[in-house]
Design a protein around this motif. Structure first.
Motif, PDB file in Angstrom:
ATOM      1  N   GLY A  49      43.447  25.141  39.162  1.00  0.00           N
ATOM      2  CA  GLY A  49      42.266  24.463  38.633  1.00  0.00           C
ATOM      3  C   GLY A  49      41.108  25.390  38.298  1.00  0.00           C
ATOM      4  O   GLY A  49      40.095  24.959  37.790  1.00  0.00           O
ATOM      5  N   GLY A  50      41.248  26.682  38.609  1.00  0.00           N
ATOM      6  CA  GLY A  50      40.223  27.658  38.252  1.00  0.00           C
ATOM      7  C   GLY A  50      39.260  28.042  39.358  1.00  0.00           C
ATOM      8  O   GLY A  50      38.324  28.800  39.125  1.00  0.00           O
ATOM      9  N   SER A  51      39.470  27.564  40.586  1.00  0.00           N
ATOM     10  CA  SER A  51      38.592  27.922  41.700  1.00  0.00           C
ATOM     11  C   SER A  51      38.965  29.293  42.257  1.00  0.00           C
ATOM     12  O   SER A  51      40.132  29.556  42.543  1.00  0.00           O
ATOM     13  CB  SER A  51      38.697  26.896  42.823  1.00  0.00           C
ATOM     14  N   LEU A  52      37.992  30.155  42.421  1.00  0.00           N
ATOM     15  CA  LEU A  52      38.203  31.479  42.997  1.00  0.00           C
ATOM     16  C   LEU A  52      38.494  31.336  44.485  1.00  0.00           C
ATOM     17  O   LEU A  52      37.707  30.735  45.219  1.00  0.00           O
ATOM     18  CB  LEU A  52      36.963  32.349  42.779  1.00  0.00           C
ATOM     19  N   ILE A  53      39.636  31.876  44.943  1.00  0.00           N
ATOM     20  CA  ILE A  53      39.987  31.763  46.364  1.00  0.00           C
ATOM     21  C   ILE A  53      40.135  33.113  47.048  1.00  0.00           C
ATOM     22  O   ILE A  53      40.205  33.179  48.268  1.00  0.00           O
ATOM     23  CB  ILE A  53      41.283  30.956  46.567  1.00  0.00           C
ATOM     24  N   TYR A  54      40.204  34.212  46.280  1.00  0.00           N
ATOM     25  CA  TYR A  54      40.433  35.526  46.883  1.00  0.00           C
ATOM     26  C   TYR A  54      39.841  36.609  45.992  1.00  0.00           C
ATOM     27  O   TYR A  54      40.011  36.582  44.772  1.00  0.00           O
ATOM     28  CB  TYR A  54      41.941  35.757  47.048  1.00  0.00           C
ATOM     29  N   THR A  55      39.136  37.552  46.593  1.00  0.00           N
ATOM     30  CA  THR A  55      38.609  38.713  45.889  1.00  0.00           C
ATOM     31  C   THR A  55      38.881  39.944  46.733  1.00  0.00           C
ATOM     32  O   THR A  55      38.736  39.904  47.951  1.00  0.00           O
ATOM     33  CB  THR A  55      37.085  38.587  45.663  1.00  0.00           C
TER      34      THR A  55
END
Length: 113
Positions: A49-55
């Motif tokens: 869905g486009g949500s950032l979960i990891y960087t």
């Protein structure tokens, strides 16, 4: 009286630990392998869905270009900054997904075990 209560407590703790181990079997593993990792400044993983979960910016400057990330099953996208296209991949429980970026390539090659 204390012995049966202590035994019951120990058994319930053991059952809890066993249940936690089973949760790990529901995870999958993502292996990211970047040939020329010095050119990657940041790695981001997004849900379908486009949500950032990891960087991650730390491993990218080390000598080992492989990174292992445990993820829940599902569909994801990964973006390496800068100069790489976004790669879509799927994580399956108990399996490994590998995304490999070859030298000079802007697209990741996705393989499944």
């Amino acid at each position: 009286m204390k012995t049966p209560a202590a035994l019951a407590l120990c058994l319930s703790l053991l059952a809890g630990l066993i249940a936690c181990d089973k949760d790990d079997d529901n995870m999958g593993t993502l292996i990211v392998n970047v040939r020329d990792n010095a050119k990657v400044e940041e790695l981001n993983i997004y849900t379908e869905g486009g949500s950032l979960i990891y960087t991650n910016t730390e491993y990218l400057y080390q000598n080992d270009p492989r990174l292992s990330i445990p993820l829940n099953p599902g569909n994801y996208q990964m973006q390496l900054m800068y100069g790489f296209n976004r790669s879509s991949f799927q994580i399956r429980a108990g399996h490994t997904t590998t995304v490999y970026y070859a030298y000079g390539s802007t697209n990741g090659e996705v393989t499944y075990d």
